[in-house]
Design an enzyme around this catalytic site. Structure first.
Site, mmCIF file in Angstrom:
data_model
loop_
_atom_site.group_PDB
_atom_site.id
_atom_site.type_symbol
_atom_site.label_atom_id
_atom_site.label_comp_id
_atom_site.label_asym_id
_atom_site.label_seq_id
_atom_site.Cartn_x
_atom_site.Cartn_y
_atom_site.Cartn_z
ATOM 1 N N GLU A 148 47.744 25.176 0.247
ATOM 2 C CA GLU A 148 47.672 23.826 0.830
ATOM 3 C C GLU A 148 47.643 23.934 2.354
ATOM 4 O O GLU A 148 48.160 24.900 2.921
ATOM 5 C CB GLU A 148 48.916 23.061 0.341
ATOM 6 C CG GLU A 148 49.147 21.704 0.906
ATOM 7 C CD GLU A 148 48.134 20.668 0.446
ATOM 8 O OE1 GLU A 148 46.945 20.851 0.781
ATOM 9 O OE2 GLU A 148 48.521 19.698 -0.207
ATOM 10 N N ASP A 149 47.032 22.962 3.013
ATOM 11 C CA ASP A 149 46.998 23.008 4.472
ATOM 12 C C ASP A 149 48.317 22.565 5.090
ATOM 13 O O ASP A 149 48.920 23.279 5.872
ATOM 14 C CB ASP A 149 45.823 22.169 5.024
ATOM 15 C CG ASP A 149 45.824 20.735 4.516
ATOM 16 O OD1 ASP A 149 46.646 20.390 3.647
ATOM 17 O OD2 ASP A 149 44.991 19.938 4.996
ATOM 18 N N ASP A 152 53.553 17.213 4.417
ATOM 19 C CA ASP A 152 54.103 16.194 5.315
ATOM 20 C C ASP A 152 55.287 15.523 4.613
ATOM 21 O O ASP A 152 56.420 15.960 4.732
ATOM 22 C CB ASP A 152 52.978 15.207 5.666
ATOM 23 C CG ASP A 152 53.321 14.325 6.845
ATOM 24 O OD1 ASP A 152 54.482 13.908 6.936
ATOM 25 O OD2 ASP A 152 52.439 14.035 7.675
ATOM 26 N N PHE A 202 50.466 14.258 15.002
ATOM 27 C CA PHE A 202 49.298 14.408 14.132
ATOM 28 C C PHE A 202 48.482 15.588 14.628
ATOM 29 O O PHE A 202 48.012 15.593 15.768
ATOM 30 C CB PHE A 202 48.456 13.127 14.100
ATOM 31 C CG PHE A 202 47.621 13.083 12.865
ATOM 32 C CD1 PHE A 202 48.134 12.588 11.672
ATOM 33 C CD2 PHE A 202 46.335 13.604 12.866
ATOM 34 C CE1 PHE A 202 47.382 12.599 10.511
ATOM 35 C CE2 PHE A 202 45.571 13.631 11.716
ATOM 36 C CZ PHE A 202 46.101 13.114 10.532
#
Ligand code: HPA
Ligand code: MG
Length: 436
Positions: A148-149, A152, A202
């Protein structure tokens, strides 16, 4: 003399993330070569590409050591698209390097690519859909590494793991390149392996996107507030455009629906008036259709069927009177109405497949009797086949003409000789199965 031999401490690569502190604001942009199209939207480079690569190499080594499973079992490396594609690609190739360079152990891999769609179902509960795996049942008893990147809130990963567990794999490990240190501390998932823990900004680049932008940026960067606003504006514009298009499409459908309704109304009125004109007893029809609503969209086809039946009856009655007046049989006067069609009953069609016995005309047979003993060349074979086709066609035409002549005499229509050529010819009839 006693010596104390201190064992060298085993070098162990960290599986937990390298923490990027809140106080680190990233590197200024002008120390990096960045694409022009993104420069105005970015604030800083948080993690340069080179450091990302180094950490992935370390993760690959740690994963290799931990997960080298007995050959020939494969580790299913599962890439979560789209954000994870670059991390996945680099991680897998670095594990491949380990496989290449180590002689004592190895880690066979198979690769899968999935997309995860989260949505709220009819019962207002969160649902996760895994797209891309052709056969989830094949995961039974397998070892999975989800790549997974970024994690969050962790909600998606919890749901994905839960979904995969339904298919009873032996193990599921998760590696995420980034974990977000959320200021609200609301993260419900901790991956088994993680590259970096990043502040609550972000981040974009290295396949992480904002509204499908920045995936083509090498470094992990922090966006400017103005950049986020600009992107939000773009997103809003795209949504508005979509909304306008959807409105136009909705209007078009509304128009189509209106005109269809109008046509249907006209049909209904027409059918209703036809019903009255041919003197059908409405109550019986209502009884038959078990409806008191008259002609509706649902029963209009049955109404049409009844009209067809009634019309046929009326025409038959009319033809019977005419036949009597002309002293003819009803079958001759109205063959269509009583079922045979204008040409009388269709002739029996005998399918005649060519065989070795009738390869050519009987009159030619004797002449060539000697030839049969010789093998034929390809050209000769072709020639004979063509002759045979012509012969069969001639025969079919002859039979067809016989049939047409019979039809013409049955219907007593005067026609000039030679008009009854092939089936479906000048007399406007539908072709029969001999329509060649
Ligand atoms: N960047 C890109 N995608 C994300 C992020 C982020 O910071 N957080 C969750 N998805
Ligand atoms: Mg992701």
């Amino acid at each position: 003399m006693a010596t104390t031999s201190k064992q060298p401490e085993k070098h162990h690569i960290e599986s937990s993330p390298l923490v990027i502190s809140d106080s680190f604001e990233g590197y200024p942009l002008n120390f990096f070569n960045l694409p022009l199209h993104y420069r105005d939207d970015l604030k800083s480079v948080l993690i340069p590409y080179g450091l990302v690569q180094d950490r992935i190499e370390a993760l690959a080594s740690r994963i290799f050591s931990d997960l080298h499973i007995h050959i020939p079992e494969q580790l299913i490396c599962m890439c979560v698209l789209k954000g994870g594609y670059r991390f996945f690609s680099d991680l897998v190739s670095k594990i491949q390097n380990e496989n290449r360079l180590r002689n004592d152990r190895s880690l066979p891999m198979s690769l899968e690519f999935i997309r995860v769609r989260s949505y709220i179902n009819d019962h207002s509960t969160d649902q996760t859909e895994i797209i891309g795996l052709s056969d989830l049942n094949s995961l039974k008893d397998k070892h999975i590494l989800i790549v997974e990147d970024i994690i969050d809130t962790g909600v998606t990963m919890v749901a994905l793991k839960k979904e995969l567990e339904k298919f009873k794999p032996k193990t599921i490990n998760v590696v995420s390149l980034f974990t977000k240190r959320r200021s609200d501390k609301k993260c419900i998932f901790k991956p088994d392996y993680s590259g970096f823990e990043v502040p609550d900004h972000f981040i974009v680049g290295y396949a992480l996107d904002y509204n499908e932008y920045f995936r083509d940026l090498e470094h992990i960067c922090v966006m400017k507030e103005s950049g986020i606003k600009g992107q939000r504006q773009k997103l809003l514009q795209q949504l508005e455009k979509k909304q306008t298009q959807a409105d136009v499409t909705a209007d078009e459908y509304q128009e189509k629906s209106k005109s269809t309704k109008k046509i249907l109304d006209q049909c209904r009125t027409g059918v209703d008036s036809l019903f009255k004109k041919i003197g059908c007893d409405r109550r019986q029809i209502d009884h038959l259709l078990q409806s008191h609503e008259g002609v509706t969209e649902d029963n209009i086809l049955r109404y049409l069927g009844i009209i067809e039946e009634r019309t046929n009856e009326l025409l038959t009655a009319q033809a019977a009177i005419a036949a009597k007046e002309q002293n003819m049989s009803l079958r001759d006067r109205a063959p269509n109405l009583i079922g045979d069609g204008p040409s009388g009953p269709a002739p029996q069609v005998n399918l005649h497949l060519p065989n070795t016995d009738d390869r050519r005309d009987p009159d030619e047979r004797d002449d060539r009797a000697d030839d049969e003993l010789k093998p034929l060349t390809r050209e000769e074979l072709k020639l004979r086949a063509a002759e045979q086709v012509k012969h069969l066609e001639r025969k079919a035409l002859q039979e067809q003409n016989k049939y047409n002549d019979l039809a013409l005499s049955t219907t007593r229509e005067k026609s000039a000789p030679g008009t009854s050529r092939g089936a479906g010819g000048d007399n406007g009839k539908a072709p029969t199965s001999r329509g060649r």
